[in-house]
Design a protein around this motif. Sequence first.
Motif, PDB file in Angstrom:
ATOM      1  N   GLU A   9       0.825  -1.207   0.000  1.00 62.10           N
ATOM      2  CA  GLU A   9       0.000   0.000   0.000  1.00 62.10           C
ATOM      3  C   GLU A   9       0.862   1.261   0.000  1.00 62.10           C
ATOM      4  O   GLU A   9       0.594   2.220  -0.742  1.00 62.10           O
ATOM      5  CB  GLU A   9      -0.921  -0.007   1.216  1.00 62.10           C
ATOM      6  CG  GLU A   9      -1.916   1.137   1.247  1.00 62.10           C
ATOM      7  CD  GLU A   9      -2.870   1.014   2.421  1.00 62.10           C
ATOM      8  OE1 GLU A   9      -4.077   0.811   2.193  1.00 62.10           O
ATOM      9  OE2 GLU A   9      -2.393   1.115   3.578  1.00 62.10           O
ATOM     10  N   ASP A  10       1.921   1.270   0.798  1.00 60.39           N
ATOM     11  CA  ASP A  10       2.795   2.437   0.875  1.00 60.39           C
ATOM     12  C   ASP A  10       3.535   2.660  -0.450  1.00 60.39           C
ATOM     13  O   ASP A  10       3.654   3.798  -0.922  1.00 60.39           O
ATOM     14  CB  ASP A  10       3.812   2.272   2.006  1.00 60.39           C
ATOM     15  CG  ASP A  10       3.178   2.347   3.384  1.00 60.39           C
ATOM     16  OD1 ASP A  10       2.022   2.819   3.479  1.00 60.39           O
ATOM     17  OD2 ASP A  10       3.822   1.901   4.356  1.00 60.39           O
ATOM     18  N   LEU A  11       4.025   1.590  -1.048  1.00 58.64           N
ATOM     19  CA  LEU A  11       4.783   1.716  -2.292  1.00 58.64           C
ATOM     20  C   LEU A  11       3.894   2.186  -3.441  1.00 58.64           C
ATOM     21  O   LEU A  11       4.285   3.038  -4.243  1.00 58.64           O
ATOM     22  CB  LEU A  11       5.440   0.375  -2.630  1.00 58.64           C
ATOM     23  CG  LEU A  11       6.423   0.353  -3.807  1.00 58.64           C
ATOM     24  CD1 LEU A  11       7.469   1.451  -3.666  1.00 58.64           C
ATOM     25  CD2 LEU A  11       7.099  -1.014  -3.902  1.00 58.64           C
ATOM     26  N   VAL A  12       2.696   1.655  -3.507  1.00 55.74           N
ATOM     27  CA  VAL A  12       1.759   2.063  -4.564  1.00 55.74           C
ATOM     28  C   VAL A  12       1.416   3.538  -4.416  1.00 55.74           C
ATOM     29  O   VAL A  12       1.340   4.276  -5.417  1.00 55.74           O
ATOM     30  CB  VAL A  12       0.491   1.194  -4.526  1.00 55.74           C
ATOM     31  CG1 VAL A  12      -0.565   1.737  -5.493  1.00 55.74           C
ATOM     32  CG2 VAL A  12       0.829  -0.251  -4.887  1.00 55.74           C
ATOM     33  N   GLY A  13       1.231   3.996  -3.188  1.00 59.65           N
ATOM     34  CA  GLY A  13       0.920   5.404  -2.950  1.00 59.65           C
ATOM     35  C   GLY A  13       2.014   6.331  -3.438  1.00 59.65           C
ATOM     36  O   GLY A  13       1.741   7.436  -3.918  1.00 59.65           O
ATOM     37  N   GLN A  14       3.266   5.894  -3.350  1.00 61.33           N
ATOM     38  CA  GLN A  14       4.388   6.704  -3.818  1.00 61.33           C
ATOM     39  C   GLN A  14       4.378   6.874  -5.336  1.00 61.33           C
ATOM     40  O   GLN A  14       4.860   7.882  -5.854  1.00 61.33           O
ATOM     41  CB  GLN A  14       5.713   6.060  -3.406  1.00 61.33           C
ATOM     42  CG  GLN A  14       5.970   5.995  -1.914  1.00 61.33           C
ATOM     43  CD  GLN A  14       7.245   5.222  -1.608  1.00 61.33           C
ATOM     44  OE1 GLN A  14       8.202   5.225  -2.370  1.00 61.33           O
ATOM     45  NE2 GLN A  14       7.257   4.539  -0.478  1.00 61.33           N
ATOM     46  N   CYS A  15       3.846   5.888  -6.052  1.00 61.15           N
ATOM     47  CA  CYS A  15       3.917   5.878  -7.517  1.00 61.15           C
ATOM     48  C   CYS A  15       2.674   6.448  -8.192  1.00 61.15           C
ATOM     49  O   CYS A  15       2.728   6.813  -9.376  1.00 61.15           O
ATOM     50  CB  CYS A  15       4.126   4.445  -8.018  1.00 61.15           C
ATOM     51  SG  CYS A  15       5.653   3.662  -7.446  1.00 61.15           S
ATOM     52  N   ARG A  16       1.568   6.515  -7.489  1.00 62.15           N
ATOM     53  CA  ARG A  16       0.300   6.896  -8.098  1.00 62.15           C
ATOM     54  C   ARG A  16       0.284   8.356  -8.519  1.00 62.15           C
ATOM     55  O   ARG A  16       0.734   9.233  -7.773  1.00 62.15           O
ATOM     56  CB  ARG A  16      -0.845   6.633  -7.126  1.00 62.15           C
ATOM     57  CG  ARG A  16      -2.243   6.829  -7.712  1.00 62.15           C
ATOM     58  CD  ARG A  16      -3.276   6.383  -6.684  1.00 62.15           C
ATOM     59  NE  ARG A  16      -4.631   6.465  -7.207  1.00 62.15           N
ATOM     60  CZ  ARG A  16      -5.429   7.516  -7.076  1.00 62.15           C
ATOM     61  NH1 ARG A  16      -4.972   8.591  -6.437  1.00 62.15           N
ATOM     62  NH2 ARG A  16      -6.648   7.502  -7.564  1.00 62.15           N
ATOM     63  N   VAL A  17      -0.227   8.631  -9.712  1.00 64.77           N
ATOM     64  CA  VAL A  17      -0.389   9.995 -10.218  1.00 64.77           C
ATOM     65  C   VAL A  17      -1.815  10.436  -9.905  1.00 64.77           C
ATOM     66  O   VAL A  17      -2.770   9.910 -10.495  1.00 64.77           O
ATOM     67  CB  VAL A  17      -0.144  10.066 -11.734  1.00 64.77           C
ATOM     68  CG1 VAL A  17      -0.344  11.499 -12.242  1.00 64.77           C
ATOM     69  CG2 VAL A  17       1.258   9.574 -12.071  1.00 64.77           C
ATOM     70  N   PRO A  18      -2.002  11.385  -8.994  1.00 64.44           N
ATOM     71  CA  PRO A  18      -3.368  11.799  -8.637  1.00 64.44           C
ATOM     72  C   PRO A  18      -4.107  12.355  -9.853  1.00 64.44           C
ATOM     73  O   PRO A  18      -3.550  13.148 -10.614  1.00 64.44           O
ATOM     74  CB  PRO A  18      -3.131  12.900  -7.591  1.00 64.44           C
ATOM     75  CG  PRO A  18      -1.767  12.636  -7.043  1.00 64.44           C
ATOM     76  CD  PRO A  18      -0.984  12.082  -8.198  1.00 64.44           C
ATOM     77  N   PRO A  19      -5.325  11.914 -10.070  1.00 66.07           N
ATOM     78  CA  PRO A  19      -6.109  12.448 -11.192  1.00 66.07           C
ATOM     79  C   PRO A  19      -6.222  13.965 -11.121  1.00 66.07           C
ATOM     80  O   PRO A  19      -6.351  14.548 -10.044  1.00 66.07           O
ATOM     81  CB  PRO A  19      -7.477  11.772 -11.002  1.00 66.07           C
ATOM     82  CG  PRO A  19      -7.168  10.509 -10.275  1.00 66.07           C
ATOM     83  CD  PRO A  19      -6.045  10.850  -9.345  1.00 66.07           C
TER      84      PRO A  19
END
Length: 304
Positions: A9-19
């Motif tokens: 969850e933490d790693l995915v949050g670092q990579c996600r581009v907020p819409p």
Amino acid sequence: MDHTHRFVEDLVGQCRVPPGTSVSMGRDFDPAGGDGTLSRSEGQPQLEEVIQVIDDYQDRLSAAATRGILLVIQALDAGGKDSTIKHVMRGLNPQGVEVHSFKEPTDEELRHDFLWRCQRVAPERGRIGIFNRSHYEDVLVVRVHSELLRRQGGSDRAGTTRIWARRFQEINDWEHHLVANDIAVVKVLLNVSKAEQARRFIDRIDRPEKNWKFAPSDIHERRYWDDYQRALGEMLSHSSTEWAPWHVVPADRKWFARLATAAILAQTLIDIDPQYPKVDASVRRQMATDREALVAELHGSSEH
């Protein structure tokens, strides 16, 4: 939530581009970045744990057959698409995975709309489909080389038309359609630096077993590096949506790119949380009868 799930969850949050984010590749993303607290020696066992999560959930996804996943992997040349797919998917049941690579369109594909070739191989429920390059080629390569629009029946005057806005809208609508029909859309951009790309090209030239991966066109496309960076920024800005967000993965370190991509897929499966189908009471009664018959058969065989 166990340690692996929290890590994912933490790693995915670092990579996600907020819409809705306005993206600049050079300003917003470091190709050599990543979780500074994690070393390569720690990353490998962590990857094994994440792959085990994917494997566990894939079995349930296949059994339930009510949801599917489309994993889109984009990168510039030598970005690590093939090796990432190889390492992340090695623990999965191949019967539940399909990989499709999209290269230069064929004459048949050019006679259709640009989404046609992707739509026809979209994954069914219960399966994971992987696009090695994808429909986004038509807002990247075609945007950088706008003369290619003529082959698609469009204008090559890209700077004076609304074709790119229309294509982003069409892509967003198509992905929304997939999600509404229970196919999760997961998008990963492997972000490699220009220097690291050069090193990987040199490696392909120097090692005979990798010569087949190198083509003179790779060097030709490298001349358009800045154009591709602008096109990638536009792509992320206009097509990272609530229903299908982009994830930008630092790709200069291959081990980290593989771990982050695996985490993104694992998080998608965790969010879907597929369950094994439950059978109704009448089926369970028949199963109990069949079990008794099988036990009696084995007991009878053992007495002879």
